[in-house]
Design an enzyme around this catalytic site. Structure first.
Site, PDB file in Angstrom:
ATOM      1  N   LYS A  72      -9.542  13.491   3.887  1.00  0.00           N
ATOM      2  CA  LYS A  72      -8.657  12.332   3.906  1.00  0.00           C
ATOM      3  C   LYS A  72      -7.794  12.482   5.149  1.00  0.00           C
ATOM      4  CE  LYS A  72      -7.156  13.661  -0.231  1.00  0.00           C
ATOM      5  NZ  LYS A  72      -7.150  12.417  -0.969  1.00  0.00           N
ATOM      6  N   ARG A  73      -6.964  11.484   5.469  1.00  0.00           N
ATOM      7  CA  ARG A  73      -6.072  11.653   6.614  1.00  0.00           C
ATOM      8  C   ARG A  73      -5.184  12.879   6.421  1.00  0.00           C
ATOM      9  NH1 ARG A  73      -5.953   7.785  10.868  1.00  0.00           N
ATOM     10  NH2 ARG A  73      -4.230   9.060  11.608  1.00  0.00           N
ATOM     11  N   LYS A 104     -14.610   8.040  -4.981  1.00  0.00           N
ATOM     12  CA  LYS A 104     -15.929   8.354  -4.405  1.00  0.00           C
ATOM     13  C   LYS A 104     -16.430   9.699  -4.943  1.00  0.00           C
ATOM     14  CE  LYS A 104     -14.244   6.211  -0.160  1.00  0.00           C
ATOM     15  NZ  LYS A 104     -13.589   6.543   1.130  1.00  0.00           N
ATOM     16  N   THR A 161      -8.635   6.252  -2.725  1.00  0.00           N
ATOM     17  CA  THR A 161      -9.972   5.766  -3.059  1.00  0.00           C
ATOM     18  C   THR A 161     -10.984   6.884  -2.869  1.00  0.00           C
ATOM     19  OG1 THR A 161     -10.116   4.886  -0.810  1.00  0.00           O
ATOM     20  CG2 THR A 161      -9.601   3.321  -2.575  1.00  0.00           C
ATOM     21  N   LYS A 210      -0.133  14.348   1.439  1.00  0.00           N
ATOM     22  CA  LYS A 210      -1.442  14.647   0.842  1.00  0.00           C
ATOM     23  C   LYS A 210      -1.622  16.150   0.609  1.00  0.00           C
ATOM     24  CE  LYS A 210      -3.784  10.524   2.750  1.00  0.00           C
ATOM     25  NZ  LYS A 210      -4.421   9.883   1.573  1.00  0.00           N
ATOM     26  N   HIS A 220       0.795  -1.229   0.000  1.00  0.00           N
ATOM     27  CA  HIS A 220       0.000   0.000   0.000  1.00  0.00           C
ATOM     28  C   HIS A 220       0.828   1.279   0.000  1.00  0.00           C
ATOM     29  CE1 HIS A 220      -4.202  -1.387   0.535  1.00  0.00           C
ATOM     30  NE2 HIS A 220      -3.609  -2.479   0.980  1.00  0.00           N
TER      31      HIS A 220
HETATM   32  C1  LIG Z   1     -12.329   6.681   1.441  1.00  0.00           C
HETATM   33  C2  LIG Z   1     -11.898   7.052   2.789  1.00  0.00           C
HETATM   34  C3  LIG Z   1     -10.562   7.340   3.046  1.00  0.00           C
HETATM   35  C4  LIG Z   1      -9.502   7.328   1.970  1.00  0.00           C
HETATM   36  O1  LIG Z   1      -9.412   8.592   1.379  1.00  0.00           O
HETATM   37  P1  LIG Z   1      -8.153   9.002   0.468  1.00  0.00           P
HETATM   38  O2  LIG Z   1      -8.548  10.324  -0.085  1.00  0.00           O
HETATM   39  O3  LIG Z   1      -8.046   7.957  -0.587  1.00  0.00           O
HETATM   40  O4  LIG Z   1      -6.990   9.061   1.364  1.00  0.00           O
HETATM   41  C5  LIG Z   1     -10.197   7.697   4.331  1.00  0.00           C
HETATM   42  N1  LIG Z   1     -11.103   7.767   5.315  1.00  0.00           N
HETATM   43  C6  LIG Z   1     -12.409   7.510   5.102  1.00  0.00           C
HETATM   44  C7  LIG Z   1     -13.363   7.626   6.230  1.00  0.00           C
HETATM   45  C8  LIG Z   1     -12.847   7.135   3.841  1.00  0.00           C
HETATM   46  O5  LIG Z   1     -14.154   6.867   3.644  1.00  0.00           O
END
Ligand SMILES: *Cc1c(COP(=O)(O)O)cnc(C)c1O
Length: 817
Positions: free
Chosen positions: A547-548, A659, A655, A553, A359
């Protein structure tokens, strides 16, 4: 006639819910609080699920098909109620039934606590996979840890993150079933004795500490599927709930210590994402998961088939990142020490069974353990890894001969560390990256020397998201619009998304699509007003980065861009005609000081804007507390702009980006991770790409040509933005407070220029953002068309496609009939 039948069904459900309230909760509809109504509602659908689950177990046992063990230290499941109702095709009926009882379904849903047993993308991927695998009728069991406390809850106080415990089991968990009869014992510490007998070498583990692993099973319902997946989460107990013997002997401390040793193991999820903590307790957690899962897997196979030599015909194991790697030596241990297999015989089986998903390539995230600590905690597993490594290095020497440095780099043990990724790539049948770009980077960089040896091992399978949760549940209106304009069942077949391309130029379709976006913005505005008391302008552009919180990022870059807009608006109040709302949501690992500073900076910038009556009409910053699956479900469908701005080469896939795309936000992003494939799907005209490519970043690193000072000197805009961090204009904070961030942008750290290339990419970001803004404001009809194309092309990113690809390339499972 159909409606009459459905009307009857609704009545039946309403009656069933009332019945449950009385029978299992001892209350009546009139008296019941929302949490009781939630329990009764969930209890009703649970009855149906349990029946289906039991039948399917019977079937899969009878058919004796090959089974997948999907091992992951994290499963970020979120809530289950709506998802289960959708997948059981009962969503509308239950909504109506509650409505008939005078109850708002959406309020009841809010009563369920998120199952937050994960940090971010990696854990959410595991959850999406279970949904897809169940939907595709694959026999699978997800194996993880039943953390008593999931990822911390985040509060913001005075602009700073405060962590609070996530006591998610306090109200009970209606979806799980404890299976004490399947408990196994896991052994830690102690020492190893070797005895020669007439049967050969006998290994005896002595003086170990015993922990009991108790599984809790949860059904994961697929859509229109007869084969629910099982999520099996292990909970740690001490062998005796209370050691009366020790107590009577007067060694009270020992009695308590044994209990503490055991029960702390499944106490809490480690809260760092993309960062490795070499703590003893974490190692205990990982071995606990590995050993319990392998023991039960072997036991089950022996019971069903008798002969362990056929194990690899009937099981395959996917390990989600390196966290469950110890399952590999643990299976060796069981086969040799408990089942009497010879080394070669055991190893031949193990090699076929395991597959590893990588990952991240960031060195600080690669799992390594202090060798002495490892040896102390897991003496037998350590021995096995040593032997495995010796044999592996012998093979490497045949190939790499004199290249000692290559061999020591690839070794499973080196520099007093045990290296899990090296173990995985040595043993596993397949090693996969999570996007095409990431797969290439694994082959060319991180695992290059191993790739030369075993090129057939390396594959790339692009991540995905379940469109049941991320479209049907999160955005029911958009899902309905798609259903109304397509033929076939989009929830079952992601290829159907593309059919809406036909309506890209259809004015009435565009209008409906745009109205749905508007309603989702209003829905989110209501949500955030209720939760945080923040009022937002729903006629503004929603620009979202959730995101985190992590330097790679680059939330910091987004924040600098907002400072830039503030400065432009100061000079020219009509700089923006349409207002923008910048929405952040992100948790920082509690020990990650820089990430926490960036949260504070975002709040300072927010305060600076809020204090200016002219500017605050144009731009607003909102920080959504406690980012979680439930927050994401509410927020993402409301977004116009999706921020996917990681430094190229650092986001393995992402991911969140998928979304947003599915829900009709346009991406501004770098050519990184799965952004590259979103670009390929939608075409250059439907995404906004900026910044350095992986190659450019690589060259700047290799040839040391990045000089942030030059950017700063040449570009007055960049200079003004950076100076804002230290000139004292940011309120409350004082001059010194962001000088660390300022310094790191300009001079880097540890003698290296900023490894995230924030200032390098910022001018390109600003320029590209102007195009994004201009398209939205001056060509809104085109914007909507682009958004429609994004939704239409998002089917590729359904995790149904992803798991089908895993199955073709790795697992080779047959579906249960
Ligand atoms: C999808 C998701 C992530 C991943 O987000 P990235 O933008 O790909 O880092 C992290 N936390 C939650 C709660 C998510 O639903």
């Amino acid at each position: 006639m159909g409606t009459i039948i459905s009307g009857d069904r609704v009545k039946q459900i309403a009656a069933k819910i009332e019945h449950k309230l009385i029978n299992t909760l001892g209350t009546t509809l009139e008296e019941a609080a929302n949490d009781e109504i939630y329990k009764a509602t969930a209890g009703c659908i649970r009855d149906d699920i349990m029946t289906k689950w039991a039948e399917s177990r019977k079937k899969s046992d009878a058919q004796g098909v090959k089974k997948l063990y999907y091992m992951s230290a994290e499963f970020l499941m979120g809530r289950a109620l709506s998802n289960n109702l959708i997948n059981m095709e009962m969503y509308k009926d239950y909504r109506q039934a509650l409505w008939k009882l005078g109850i708002d379904f959406d309020e009841i849903v809010e009563e369920e606590t998120d199952a937050g047993l994960g940090n971010g993308g990696l854990g959410r991927l595991a959850a999406c996979f279970l949904d897809s695998m169940a939907t595709l009728n694959f026999p699978v069991i997800g194996c993880g840890i039943r953390y008593e406390f999931g990822l911390f809850k985040q509060k913001i106080m005075d602009g700073m993150q405060v962590e609070m415990e996530d006591d998610w089991l306090r109200e009970g968990n209606i979806w799980e079933v404890e299976r004490p009869e399947l408990s196994v014992e896991v052994h830690f510490n102690g020492y190893i004795e070797e005895h020669w007998t007439e049967k050969g070498l006998k290994i005896i583990h002595k003086d170990y500490n015993t922990v009991v692993a108790v599984p809790y099973d949860m059904p994961v319902i697929g859509y229109k599927s007869d084969t629910p997946a099982t999520l099996r989460l292990w909970s740690a107990r001490s062998k005796q709930r209370f050691d009366l013997h020790s107590f009577n002997e007067g060694i009270y401390d020992k009695a308590m210590a044994d209990q503490a040793f055991a029960e702390v193991i499944s106490k809490v999820l480690y809260p760092a994402d993309d960062h490795m903590q070499g703590k003893m307790l974490r190692l205990k957690q990982f071995y606990f998961l590995a050993s319990a899962t392998m023991q039960l897997m072997v036991k089950h196979h022996k019971e069903k088939k008798g002969d362990l030599h056929t194990l690899s015909d009937y099981v395959t194991v996917q390990i989600n990142d390196t966290h469950p790697t110890l399952a590999i030596p643990e299976l060796m241990r069981i086969l040799m020490d408990e089942e009497g297999f010879g080394w070669e015989e055991a190893y031949a089986i193990v090699r076929k069974i395991f597959n590893y998903t990588n990952h991240t390539i960031m060195t600080e995230a690669l799992e390594c353990w202090d060798e002495n600590m490892f040896k102390l905690l897991l003496p037998r597993i350590y021995q096995i890894i040593c032997v495995m490594n010796e044999k592996y290095c012998d093979k490497l020497r045949i190939y790499y001969g004199e290249h000692h440095e290559k061999i020591s780099k690839m070794s499973m043990i080196g520099n007093n560390q045990v290296r899990m990724a090296n173990l995985c790539i040595a043993v596993c049948h397949r090693v996969n990256g999570v996007s095409q770009l990431h797969g290439d980077i694994l082959k060319q960089q991180l695992f290059h020397d191993s790739y030369n040896l075993y090129p057939q091992k390396y594959i790339a399978i692009t991540n995905g998201i379940t469109h049941r949760r991320w479209l049907a549940l999160a955005n029911p209106q958009l899902c309905q619009l798609i259903k109304d304009h397509t033929t076939g069942d989009v929830l079952k077949d992601y290829r159907i998304f593309e059919q809406i391309l036909l309506f890209k130029n259809d004015v009435s379709f565009q209008h409906k699509y745009q109205q749905i976006k508007q309603q989702n913005k209003k829905r989110f505005a209501k949500y955030i007003e209720k939760k945080q008391g923040v009022v937002i302008n729903t006629d503004s552009i929603f620009d979202v980065q959730c995101k985190r919180m992590h330097e790679y990022k680059r939330q910091l870059m987004k924040c600098l861009h907002i400072i830039y807009l503030y400065q432009q608006l100061k000079k020219q109040p009509d700089y923006l005609s349409t207002p923008i709302t910048f929405i952040f949501a992100a948790k920082a690992a509690p020990g990650y000081a820089r990430a926490k500073d960036i949260i504070r900076l975002i709040h300072s910038v927010k305060d600076m804007i809020d204090a200016d009556p002219v500017i605050r009409e144009k731009i607003q910053v909102v920080f959504v507390e406690n980012y979680s699956v439930s927050v994401a479900e509410n927020l993402i469908p409301a977004a116009d702009i999706s921020e996917q701005i990681s430094t190229a080469g650092m986001e393995a896939s992402g991911t969140g980006n998928m979304k947003f795309m599915m829900n009709g936000a346009l991406t501004i992003g770098t050519m990184d991770g799965a952004n590259v494939e979103i670009f390929e799907q939608v075409g250059a005209e439907n995404i906004f790409i900026f910044g350095a490519s992986v190659e450019e970043v690589g060259n700047m690193k290799r040839y040391h040509t990045y000089n942030p000072g030059t950017v700063f000197e040449k570009n007055p805009k960049i200079r003004d933005i950076c100076n804002c961090l230290i000139d004292g204009e940011l309120p409350k904070i004082g001059k010194q407070k962001y000088s660390d961030i300022y310094q790191s942008l300009l001079f880097g750290e540890y003698g290296q220029p900023d490894q995230y290339f924030v200032l390098y990419d910022l001018p390109s970001y600003i320029e590209t953002y102007d195009k994004v803004y201009n398209t939205y404001v001056n060509h809104y009809d085109e914007w909507i068309q682009k958004a429609i194309v994004n939704t239409a092309k998002s089917g590729f990113f359904s995790s149904d496609r992803t798991v089908a690809e895993y199955n073709d390339k790795i697992w080779k499972l047959s579906t249960i009939k």
